[in-house]
Design a protein around this motif. Sequence first.
Motif, short mmCIF file in Angstrom:
data_model
loop_
_atom_site.label_atom_id
_atom_site.label_comp_id
_atom_site.label_asym_id
_atom_site.label_seq_id
_atom_site.Cartn_x
_atom_site.Cartn_y
_atom_site.Cartn_z
N ARG A 10 -5.32 -0.23 11.13
CA ARG A 10 -6.59 -0.49 11.77
C ARG A 10 -7.57 0.57 11.47
O ARG A 10 -7.19 2.01 11.76
N GLU A 17 -14.69 -5.48 10.27
CA GLU A 17 -14.52 -6.07 11.82
C GLU A 17 -13.40 -7.05 11.89
O GLU A 17 -13.65 -8.26 12.62
N ARG A 49 -10.09 -7.21 16.33
CA ARG A 49 -10.84 -7.23 17.80
C ARG A 49 -9.78 -6.55 18.91
O ARG A 49 -9.12 -7.35 19.14
N GLY A 82 -10.87 2.88 12.32
CA GLY A 82 -11.28 3.65 13.55
C GLY A 82 -10.33 4.70 14.12
O GLY A 82 -10.56 5.07 15.17
N GLU A 83 -9.11 4.75 13.58
CA GLU A 83 -8.03 5.52 14.05
C GLU A 83 -7.72 6.81 13.26
O GLU A 83 -6.85 7.57 13.63
N GLY A 97 -16.60 -6.47 21.96
CA GLY A 97 -17.65 -5.36 21.51
C GLY A 97 -17.05 -4.14 20.47
O GLY A 97 -17.68 -3.33 20.02
N ASP A 98 -15.57 -4.27 20.43
CA ASP A 98 -15.04 -3.23 19.80
C ASP A 98 -13.96 -3.87 18.75
O ASP A 98 -12.80 -4.01 18.68
N ASP A 99 -14.73 -3.87 17.42
CA ASP A 99 -14.15 -4.76 16.23
C ASP A 99 -13.89 -3.62 15.23
O ASP A 99 -14.81 -2.83 15.07
N ARG A 100 -12.72 -3.65 14.66
CA ARG A 100 -12.32 -2.54 13.83
C ARG A 100 -11.86 -3.12 12.31
O ARG A 100 -11.62 -4.40 12.13
#
Length: 179
Positions: free
Chosen positions: A134, A156, A159, A136-137, A163-166
């Motif tokens: 994933r 994206e 989900r 964003g980590e 509003g927080d899609d990775r």
Amino acid sequence: MPLTFTLFTEDTKPPPALPDQLLTLWTDVTNAGGAVGFVPPVTPADIRPRAEAHLGAVAEGRTRLLAAFTADGRLAATAFLSFNDHPLMRHWAWLYTVMVDPALQGRGYGAELLQEAERQARDLGLDALRLTCRGGEGLERFYASCGYKEVGRVPEAIRVAPGDDRDDISMLLPLPRGE
């Protein structure tokens, strides 16, 4: 504290405590923010169906469970190796649900787990390991530090909340012969 690794297969009966230890580990990793298929908060009941499916795949011989234990028998880390049934893709396996107990992180156990997974994959005659992580980590940096190369990214695709899609990031570790 050294870890002891065991590769569980359809021919290796896991200890009776392993399913519950796996549930506890998976719950703790998720609730600590680990990107292992769920979004916190979770309970063992939330994880149980997926854990049972993973262990069922091991019992059927489609998957192997690489488990790392502390000296006192506590499950410290896991990774599953899943074989491809497609005849053109049997030379590599998926590595997934890579987890290290949050209380034991920062000691190099994640890298040690991946090194052992690589060794096991070579012993199984595989040419590569593939995983997804994933975005964003920062996980892609960790996997890159262990030799994995980014080979694809779907923007994206994951989900984790409205509003927080990775990004869904695909990574590959080639296992050249003779090393």
